[in-house]
Structure formats: C-alpha cells, structure tokens
Design a protein around this motif. Structure first.
Motif, PDB file in Angstrom:
ATOM      1  N   PHE A 216       0.798  -1.209  -0.098  1.00 49.53           N
ATOM      2  CA  PHE A 216       0.069   0.054   0.166  1.00 49.53           C
ATOM      3  C   PHE A 216       0.666   1.071   0.167  1.00 49.53           C
ATOM      4  O   PHE A 216       0.412   2.447   0.203  1.00 49.53           O
TER       5      PHE A 216
ATOM      6  N   PRO B  27      -6.118  -0.344   2.701  1.00 48.87           N
ATOM      7  CA  PRO B  27      -6.515  -1.659   2.307  1.00 48.87           C
ATOM      8  C   PRO B  27      -7.927  -2.092   2.618  1.00 48.87           C
ATOM      9  O   PRO B  27      -8.569  -2.836   2.555  1.00 48.87           O
ATOM     10  N   ASP B  28      -8.545  -1.126   3.614  1.00 47.47           N
ATOM     11  CA  ASP B  28      -9.958  -1.333   3.819  1.00 47.47           C
ATOM     12  C   ASP B  28     -10.930  -0.734   2.864  1.00 47.47           C
ATOM     13  O   ASP B  28     -12.015  -1.000   3.075  1.00 47.47           O
TER      14      ASP B  28
ATOM     15  N   MET C  96      -7.452  -1.733  -2.210  1.00 53.59           N
ATOM     16  CA  MET C  96      -6.892  -3.090  -2.254  1.00 53.59           C
ATOM     17  C   MET C  96      -6.592  -3.627  -3.319  1.00 53.59           C
ATOM     18  O   MET C  96      -5.333  -4.310  -3.717  1.00 53.59           O
ATOM     19  N   GLN C  97      -7.331  -3.690  -4.471  1.00 52.22           N
ATOM     20  CA  GLN C  97      -7.223  -4.339  -5.828  1.00 52.22           C
ATOM     21  C   GLN C  97      -5.934  -3.828  -6.402  1.00 52.22           C
ATOM     22  O   GLN C  97      -5.085  -4.162  -7.105  1.00 52.22           O
TER      23      GLN C  97
ATOM     24  N   ARG D 249      -7.858  -4.488   9.992  1.00 54.69           N
ATOM     25  CA  ARG D 249      -7.298  -5.574   9.951  1.00 54.69           C
ATOM     26  C   ARG D 249      -6.537  -5.961  11.322  1.00 54.69           C
ATOM     27  O   ARG D 249      -6.329  -6.984  11.794  1.00 54.69           O
TER      28      ARG D 249
END
Length: 232
Positions: A37, A74-75, A80-81, A210
């Motif tokens: 990220f 990432p959330d 994220m993709q 996470r």
C-alpha cells in the motif's frame, strides 16, 4: 519526521523515503519496508514509534519507479485491488537493491560503527527476509511475510538474526506454506518464528480493520526486544 531523497545503487534518478529521528544520538537505524500500500500513514506511524524508542527509522518508497508517492488504504476494496496490481508489476530484486541503498544512507548518518536493521510487513516481510540473505543488515524482522517457503534455498546465506511473525490463519500464506517455513527454518541458528493462532494477514497494522490489538502489541513487543538485543 521528514522526507529525504536517496540515490539508487545504479545512480539513475532518486527516490524519496520517510525519515523519523529520535532526540539525541540514535541507538541504531531501522529500515521500515512497506506493505503493498506504499509508505502510507500506517508505515509512517511505525517509523515514528521506532524513533520514539530511540532509533533512526527510514521507510523508502519502493514503488517509486512505477508510481512515486503511492498511498493506499487496504480497507477500501478498490484500493486493495490496485495494491495487488502494483505488487504484480513490482521488481523485487530491484526493491532489494533500493533497500541496500537505504541501508547505506542510514549508515552514512550513523557512521561506520552504526548498526542497521530492517522490519517489513506483507510484501515488506518477504523483502526483509530477502534482505537478510542478500544484504549486510544486522537484524531482520518480517511480519506476515509472503512466499518465504519459496526462498528457503537462500537460508544458508543468513548471517545475522531474523525474526518472523506468522499468523496461522493468513489467507495469503496457507498452512502448507507455513509448515514448509517451519521445516526449513526452525533448526536455523539465526532464525526465530513466532506463530499467532487465529490471526490473519495484517494483524499488526497500525490502523484499520485488519488490526488485532492484543496480538499486535505482543508482536511489536517481541520486535522491540529483538532489536534491543541485536542492534542496541
């Protein structure tokens, strides 16, 4: 806390790195290796925490050849993709060379007797393991490192201590891969693996969904003790 510019080993261009320094003389330096990220708020916070503990912490922007200054969450599914897509394009061997350039920059600040370690997360955990086999870093920590079972042929090159945090429910590192990691590394005199039952990938992130707080604090305490033992 500031941004610095580092020259890569091949001398082509320059890349940025986040730098956090303690008050007074650093105990040692620690290179903080990003997740997929980028050098985002979580990675910067990792650096700040190390500086608060007395270390010079530097997080290089390893995606700089593809997308300088990338910061993803990432959330957010789309981000994220995007991060997974960037990882697929990333040259890991070149990344290790940029980590080596960052190690040299840190030593330039500390002087010839200064010690330098690395800590990495996710992709950075894998790169931390690779740094232990391919650079002269003096202590390496990897959190939820991906694909280490495919790097076991390099383990004989490990000359300095390595600590790996292994969440047992890591959806990026299946149980068979974890078993191969243990089989290949448990008897290595320089390597320690700590398992985290019930934990998934990313459990020690500073921010976001996470994070698993108790295990994150346990892992971070083990990391700080490890660096105190091997870096000072």
């Amino acid at each position: 806390m500031t941004s610095i510019s580092i020259t890569p080993l091949d001398g082509t261009g320059r890349f940025d790195a986040y730098r956090a320094a303690p008050e007074g003389t650093p105990r040692a330096a620690i290179i903080v290796i990003q997740e997929i990220f980028g050098v985002n708020a979580g990675i910067r916070r990792k650096c700040d925490a190390l500086a608060e503990a007395g270390y010079l912490a530097i997080a290089p922007d390893l995606f700089w050849r593809m997308q300088p200054g990338l910061e993803l969450d990432p959330d957010v599914p789309e981000q994220m993709q995007a991060a997974l897509d960037w990882m697929g394009q990333f040259d890991q061997d070149q990344g290790i060379r940029d980590i080596e350039a960052t190690i040299r920059a840190a030593r330039g600040e500390l002087g010839p007797d200064g010690k330098v370690g690395v800590v990495g997360y996710c992709l950075g955990g894998r790169l931390a393991f690779m740094a232990a086999t391919r650079t002269d870093t003096q202590a390496s920590v990897g959190y939820y490192a991906v694909g280490v079972d495919g790097l076991l042929g390099e383990a004989a090159a490990i000359a300095h201590p390595v600590l790996l945090h292994v969440p047992q429910e890591d959806h990026f590192v299946d149980k068979d891969s974890q078993e191969r990691m243990h089989a290949g590394l448990d008897d290595h005199p320089k390597v320690t693996l700590i398992d985290y039952p019930g934990e998934d990938h990313g459990f020690a992130t500073e921010f976001g969904q996470r994070r698993s707080d108790d295990s994150a604090k346990r892992a971070d305490a083990a990391t700080m003790a490890f660096f105190a033992d091997h870096l000072g």
